[in-house]
Design a protein around this motif. Structure first.
Motif, mmCIF file in Angstrom:
data_model
loop_
_atom_site.group_PDB
_atom_site.id
_atom_site.type_symbol
_atom_site.label_atom_id
_atom_site.label_comp_id
_atom_site.label_asym_id
_atom_site.label_seq_id
_atom_site.Cartn_x
_atom_site.Cartn_y
_atom_site.Cartn_z
ATOM 1 N N THR A 42 -21.249 24.741 -49.712
ATOM 2 C CA THR A 42 -22.555 24.121 -49.463
ATOM 3 C C THR A 42 -23.244 23.764 -50.770
ATOM 4 N N LEU A 43 -23.192 24.661 -51.732
ATOM 5 C CA LEU A 43 -23.781 24.351 -53.046
ATOM 6 C C LEU A 43 -23.120 23.125 -53.664
ATOM 7 N N LEU A 44 -21.786 23.099 -53.637
ATOM 8 C CA LEU A 44 -21.055 21.965 -54.205
ATOM 9 C C LEU A 44 -21.357 20.679 -53.438
ATOM 10 N N CYS A 45 -21.286 20.730 -52.121
ATOM 11 C CA CYS A 45 -21.511 19.520 -51.318
ATOM 12 C C CYS A 45 -22.934 18.995 -51.438
ATOM 13 N N THR A 46 -23.907 19.880 -51.523
ATOM 14 C CA THR A 46 -25.291 19.423 -51.648
ATOM 15 C C THR A 46 -25.460 18.624 -52.945
ATOM 16 N N GLU A 47 -24.846 19.093 -54.016
ATOM 17 C CA GLU A 47 -24.888 18.344 -55.281
ATOM 18 C C GLU A 47 -24.179 17.005 -55.152
ATOM 19 N N LEU A 48 -22.980 17.015 -54.578
ATOM 20 C CA LEU A 48 -22.233 15.767 -54.406
ATOM 21 C C LEU A 48 -22.992 14.787 -53.521
ATOM 22 N N HIS A 49 -23.570 15.285 -52.431
ATOM 23 C CA HIS A 49 -24.299 14.394 -51.527
ATOM 24 C C HIS A 49 -25.554 13.832 -52.186
ATOM 25 N N ARG A 63 -35.519 22.383 -53.029
ATOM 26 C CA ARG A 63 -35.869 22.036 -51.652
ATOM 27 C C ARG A 63 -34.650 21.529 -50.894
ATOM 28 N N GLU A 64 -33.898 20.625 -51.502
ATOM 29 C CA GLU A 64 -32.705 20.093 -50.835
ATOM 30 C C GLU A 64 -31.652 21.187 -50.610
ATOM 31 N N HIS A 65 -31.506 22.071 -51.594
ATOM 32 C CA HIS A 65 -30.529 23.152 -51.417
ATOM 33 C C HIS A 65 -30.921 24.064 -50.253
ATOM 34 N N LEU A 117 -28.917 15.837 -42.986
ATOM 35 C CA LEU A 117 -29.062 15.464 -44.396
ATOM 36 C C LEU A 117 -29.636 14.053 -44.528
ATOM 37 N N ARG A 118 -29.137 13.140 -43.727
ATOM 38 C CA ARG A 118 -29.572 11.736 -43.811
ATOM 39 C C ARG A 118 -31.032 11.560 -43.369
ATOM 40 N N LEU A 119 -31.393 12.206 -42.259
ATOM 41 C CA LEU A 119 -32.716 11.973 -41.678
ATOM 42 C C LEU A 119 -33.814 12.868 -42.239
ATOM 43 N N TYR A 120 -33.446 14.012 -42.836
ATOM 44 C CA TYR A 120 -34.475 14.940 -43.297
ATOM 45 C C TYR A 120 -34.330 15.365 -44.757
ATOM 46 N N VAL A 121 -33.170 15.865 -45.123
ATOM 47 C CA VAL A 121 -33.021 16.448 -46.462
ATOM 48 C C VAL A 121 -33.084 15.385 -47.547
ATOM 49 N N PHE A 122 -32.305 14.326 -47.405
ATOM 50 C CA PHE A 122 -32.266 13.274 -48.421
ATOM 51 C C PHE A 122 -32.891 11.973 -47.917
ATOM 52 N N ALA A 123 -33.809 12.081 -46.982
ATOM 53 C CA ALA A 123 -34.408 10.901 -46.353
ATOM 54 C C ALA A 123 -35.323 10.157 -47.317
ATOM 55 N N THR A 124 -35.291 8.854 -47.175
ATOM 56 C CA THR A 124 -36.256 7.992 -47.831
ATOM 57 C C THR A 124 -37.154 7.443 -46.734
#
Length: 144
Positions: A42-49, A63-65, A117-124
Motif C-alpha cells: 500500500t505504501l509503494l502503490c500510493t506513491e506510484l499512484h 493525507r493520501e497515505h 482513489l480516483r474519486l476521493y483520495v487523488f480527486a481533482t
C-alpha cells in the motif's frame, strides 16, 4: 488512461505481493503475512499512484497515505476473507490455488480501490462526484 496505469502499477505490485504472501506464510500465519505485505504494498502503490497513475506531479502526502490505507484495509479484509473461505472449503489447497484465489480477490478489491482513489483520495475538481449545492458531502463506502 488512469485505469490502465492503475492496473499496470497496482496489478504489478499485486502480483509481486501474491508471491511475497506465499513466501512469508511459510514462516507465519497467512493473515499476518497478508497484513505485512498489505502495508508494504500500500505504501509503494500510493506513491506510484500519486506520481504516475493520477499524475499529481509529486509524491503522496500523509493525507493520501491515510486515505489509501482505509481502502487497503477493505482490500485486506476481502483477500483474507477469500483465503479463509478457501481454507474452510478446501483445507488442503496448495499454493497455486491460494494464489489464484488471492489474486482474484485482489483484482476485485483493486477495482473498488481504483474508484476510491480516483474519486476521493487523488480527486481533482473535475473527477469529484457531483453534489447538489447546499448539501454536505456524505462518505460513500464501496463494498468490494
Amino acid at each position: 488512461m488512469a485505469f490502465i496505469r492503475f492496473v499496470m502499477f497496482g496489478g504489478g505490485v499485486g502480483v509481486l505481493a501474491g508471491f511475497a504472501v506465499t513466501l512469508l506464510a511459510v514462516a507465519m500465519p497467512w493473515a499476518v503475512a497478508n497484513a505485512v505485505v498489505t502495508v508494504a504494498s500500500t505504501l509503494l502503490c500510493t506513491e506510484l499512484h500519486a506520481r504516475f497513475t493520477f499524475r499529481k506531479g509529486r509524491g503522496a502526502g500523509w493525507r493520501e497515505h491515510w486515505q489509501s490505507a482505509g481502502s487497503a484495509s477493505a482490500a485486506y479484509l476481502v483477500t483474507s476473507g477469500a483465503i479463509g473461505v478457501l481454507h474452510l472449503l478446501r483445507p488442503s489447497a496448495g499454493p497455486a490455488v491460494e494464489q489464484m484465489v488471492y489474486l482474484g480477490a485482489s483484482g476485485l478489491a483493486g477495482a473498488g480501490r481504483f474508484l476510491v482513489l480516483r474519486l476521493y483520495v487523488f480527486a481533482t475538481r473535475s473527477t469529484r462526484p457531483l453534489r447538489r449545492q447546499g448539501t454536505s458531502p456524505v462518505p460513500v463506502l464501496l463494498a468490494a
